[in-house]
Motif scaffolding. Structure first.
Motif, PDB file in Angstrom:
ATOM      1  N   PRO A  36       0.820  -1.232  -0.056  1.00  0.00           N
ATOM      2  CA  PRO A  36       0.128   0.092   0.041  1.00  0.00           C
ATOM      3  C   PRO A  36       0.875   1.363  -0.057  1.00  0.00           C
ATOM      4  N   ALA A  37       2.017   1.309   0.624  1.00  0.00           N
ATOM      5  CA  ALA A  37       2.853   2.349   0.727  1.00  0.00           C
ATOM      6  C   ALA A  37       3.520   2.536  -0.732  1.00  0.00           C
ATOM      7  N   LEU A  38       3.841   1.539  -1.287  1.00  0.00           N
ATOM      8  CA  LEU A  38       4.345   1.884  -2.757  1.00  0.00           C
ATOM      9  C   LEU A  38       3.381   2.248  -3.982  1.00  0.00           C
ATOM     10  N   LEU A  39       2.219   1.969  -3.533  1.00  0.00           N
ATOM     11  CA  LEU A  39       0.963   2.347  -4.436  1.00  0.00           C
ATOM     12  C   LEU A  39       0.680   3.840  -4.160  1.00  0.00           C
ATOM     13  N   ALA A  40       0.799   4.254  -2.845  1.00  0.00           N
ATOM     14  CA  ALA A  40       0.315   5.555  -2.519  1.00  0.00           C
ATOM     15  C   ALA A  40       1.160   6.496  -3.259  1.00  0.00           C
ATOM     16  N   GLY A  41       2.225   6.171  -3.760  1.00  0.00           N
ATOM     17  CA  GLY A  41       3.108   7.173  -4.413  1.00  0.00           C
ATOM     18  C   GLY A  41       3.931   8.153  -3.539  1.00  0.00           C
ATOM     19  N   CYS A  42       3.705   9.361  -3.695  1.00  0.00           N
ATOM     20  CA  CYS A  42       4.467  10.398  -2.960  1.00  0.00           C
ATOM     21  C   CYS A  42       3.815  10.879  -1.592  1.00  0.00           C
ATOM     22  N   ALA A  43       2.573  10.423  -1.493  1.00  0.00           N
ATOM     23  CA  ALA A  43       1.877  11.162  -0.342  1.00  0.00           C
ATOM     24  C   ALA A  43       2.460  10.531   0.949  1.00  0.00           C
ATOM     25  N   VAL A  44       2.602  11.344   1.845  1.00  0.00           N
ATOM     26  CA  VAL A  44       3.062  10.666   3.232  1.00  0.00           C
ATOM     27  C   VAL A  44       2.400   9.652   3.670  1.00  0.00           C
ATOM     28  N   VAL A  45       0.825   9.779   3.788  1.00  0.00           N
ATOM     29  CA  VAL A  45       0.001   8.560   4.396  1.00  0.00           C
ATOM     30  C   VAL A  45      -1.349   8.887   3.659  1.00  0.00           C
ATOM     31  N   SER A  46      -1.940   7.964   3.635  1.00  0.00           N
ATOM     32  CA  SER A  46      -3.271   7.775   2.880  1.00  0.00           C
ATOM     33  C   SER A  46      -4.301   7.574   3.963  1.00  0.00           C
ATOM     34  N   GLU A  47      -5.592   8.252   3.598  1.00  0.00           N
ATOM     35  CA  GLU A  47      -6.314   8.180   4.658  1.00  0.00           C
ATOM     36  C   GLU A  47      -6.616   6.952   5.205  1.00  0.00           C
ATOM     37  N   ASN A  48      -6.542   5.817   4.262  1.00  0.00           N
ATOM     38  CA  ASN A  48      -6.691   4.357   4.878  1.00  0.00           C
ATOM     39  C   ASN A  48      -5.628   4.005   5.691  1.00  0.00           C
ATOM     40  N   GLU A  49      -4.263   4.365   5.569  1.00  0.00           N
ATOM     41  CA  GLU A  49      -3.470   4.288   6.449  1.00  0.00           C
ATOM     42  C   GLU A  49      -3.396   4.768   7.700  1.00  0.00           C
ATOM     43  N   CYS A  50      -4.021   6.083   7.701  1.00  0.00           N
ATOM     44  CA  CYS A  50      -4.426   6.507   8.995  1.00  0.00           C
ATOM     45  C   CYS A  50      -5.595   5.954  10.023  1.00  0.00           C
ATOM     46  N   ARG A  51      -6.541   5.235   9.111  1.00  0.00           N
ATOM     47  CA  ARG A  51      -7.615   4.656   9.727  1.00  0.00           C
ATOM     48  C   ARG A  51      -7.132   3.436  10.298  1.00  0.00           C
ATOM     49  N   SER A  52      -6.243   2.680   9.621  1.00  0.00           N
ATOM     50  CA  SER A  52      -5.938   1.332   9.893  1.00  0.00           C
ATOM     51  C   SER A  52      -5.223   1.198  11.294  1.00  0.00           C
ATOM     52  N   GLY A  53      -4.445   2.298  11.819  1.00  0.00           N
ATOM     53  CA  GLY A  53      -3.910   2.137  13.138  1.00  0.00           C
ATOM     54  C   GLY A  53      -2.919   1.364  13.216  1.00  0.00           C
ATOM     55  N   LEU A  54      -1.999   0.820  12.095  1.00  0.00           N
ATOM     56  CA  LEU A  54      -0.871  -0.067  12.348  1.00  0.00           C
ATOM     57  C   LEU A  54       0.112   0.728  12.277  1.00  0.00           C
ATOM     58  N   TRP A  55       0.430   1.429  13.393  1.00  0.00           N
ATOM     59  CA  TRP A  55       1.593   2.562  13.571  1.00  0.00           C
ATOM     60  C   TRP A  55       2.756   1.778  13.826  1.00  0.00           C
ATOM     61  N   TYR A  56       2.820   1.026  14.592  1.00  0.00           N
ATOM     62  CA  TYR A  56       3.926  -0.108  14.597  1.00  0.00           C
ATOM     63  C   TYR A  56       4.549  -0.557  13.627  1.00  0.00           C
ATOM     64  N   GLU A  57       3.702  -1.116  12.651  1.00  0.00           N
ATOM     65  CA  GLU A  57       4.189  -1.592  11.515  1.00  0.00           C
ATOM     66  C   GLU A  57       4.689  -0.562  10.244  1.00  0.00           C
ATOM     67  N   ARG A  58       3.900   0.546  10.558  1.00  0.00           N
ATOM     68  CA  ARG A  58       4.430   1.877   9.531  1.00  0.00           C
ATOM     69  C   ARG A  58       5.528   2.464   9.960  1.00  0.00           C
ATOM     70  N   GLY A  59       5.720   2.267  11.031  1.00  0.00           N
ATOM     71  CA  GLY A  59       7.171   2.682  11.679  1.00  0.00           C
ATOM     72  C   GLY A  59       8.413   1.917  11.321  1.00  0.00           C
ATOM     73  N   LEU A  60       8.004   0.474  11.356  1.00  0.00           N
ATOM     74  CA  LEU A  60       9.081  -0.358  10.999  1.00  0.00           C
ATOM     75  C   LEU A  60       9.360  -0.127   9.665  1.00  0.00           C
ATOM     76  N   GLN A  61       8.165   0.033   8.904  1.00  0.00           N
ATOM     77  CA  GLN A  61       8.460   0.151   7.421  1.00  0.00           C
ATOM     78  C   GLN A  61       9.557   1.357   6.986  1.00  0.00           C
ATOM     79  N   ASP A  62       9.031   2.716   7.650  1.00  0.00           N
ATOM     80  CA  ASP A  62       9.726   3.875   7.428  1.00  0.00           C
ATOM     81  C   ASP A  62      11.085   3.517   7.777  1.00  0.00           C
ATOM     82  N   GLY A  63      11.319   3.089   9.007  1.00  0.00           N
ATOM     83  CA  GLY A  63      12.726   2.795   9.609  1.00  0.00           C
ATOM     84  C   GLY A  63      13.798   1.897   8.600  1.00  0.00           C
ATOM     85  N   ALA A  64      12.864   0.936   8.216  1.00  0.00           N
ATOM     86  CA  ALA A  64      13.701  -0.085   7.241  1.00  0.00           C
ATOM     87  C   ALA A  64      14.095   0.571   5.888  1.00  0.00           C
TER      88      ALA A  64
END
Length: 187
Positions: A13-41
């Motif tokens: 989903p992050a790749l498909l989102a393109g240049c957007a920092v975060v999509s509305e769906n990602e904000c609503r998902s609540g998967l913040w640990y996983e998103r942090g893991l992705q961003d750190g990696a």
């Protein structure tokens, strides 16, 4: 394996989102640990969490920045390896300064080594493109010489042909400097 599958699940989903920092769906998902893991990696800085929080606030959602930061820290550990340093440099990717401690030195040494190889390859390709373009120009001049009868035009074309031949020799010399790097002209 489970950790890799989890990362891949959230990477798409992050790749498909393109240049957007975060999509509305990602904000609503609540998967913040996983998103942090992705961003750190991916070597993204901790400052990104503030951009994400700002965007999610526009959608009426809150970011669990503590969970994101925990995931980010773990992701950075995956990012800051010497192997990844070389990989990032070799692809010409920028480095955001996320590595700290002893891993930072090892990462940077390999990043610089990879970046040097990337820059050498870029220069080789630039010279090779110029060489091929000059060859095409020389061919065009030779065709024009064979077709023209005008003495002034012949004189200008011969002058141009000599300049192009000199340029090809210079480029050939430059390209031959790369043979020690595994490059070289194929005749």
């Amino acid at each position: 394996m489970k950790n890799l599958s989890l990362r891949l699940l959230f990477l798409l989903p992050a790749l498909l989102a393109g240049c957007a920092v975060v999509s509305e769906n990602e904000c609503r998902s609540g998967l913040w640990y996983e998103r942090g893991l992705q961003d750190g990696a991916r070597g993204r800085s901790q400052g990104l969490v503030y951009q994400i929080a700002q965007k999610c606030q526009e959608y009426g959602e809150r970011v669990d920045s503590e969970a994101w930061l925990r995931g980010h820290e773990e992701g950075v550990e995956q990012y800051c390896t010497p192997e990844n340093g070389y990989y990032q440099g070799r692809r010409g990717n920028s480095y955001g300064g996320v590595c700290t401690g002893p891993t930072a030195d090892l990462f940077m040494a390999e990043y610089q080594r990879g970046l040097a190889a990337y820059q050498i390859e870029l220069e080789y390709r630039r010279l090779l493109d110029r060489y091929e373009s000059t060859e095409r120009d020389l061919y065009s001049v030779r065709v024009a010489l064979a077709e023209t009868k005008d003495k002034d035009q012949i004189h200008r074309l011969k002058h141009r042909r000599r300049a192009l031949v000199r340029e090809l020799r210079r480029l050939d010399f430059e390209l031959n400097r790369f043979t020690g790097f595994g490059f070289g002209l194929m005749y």
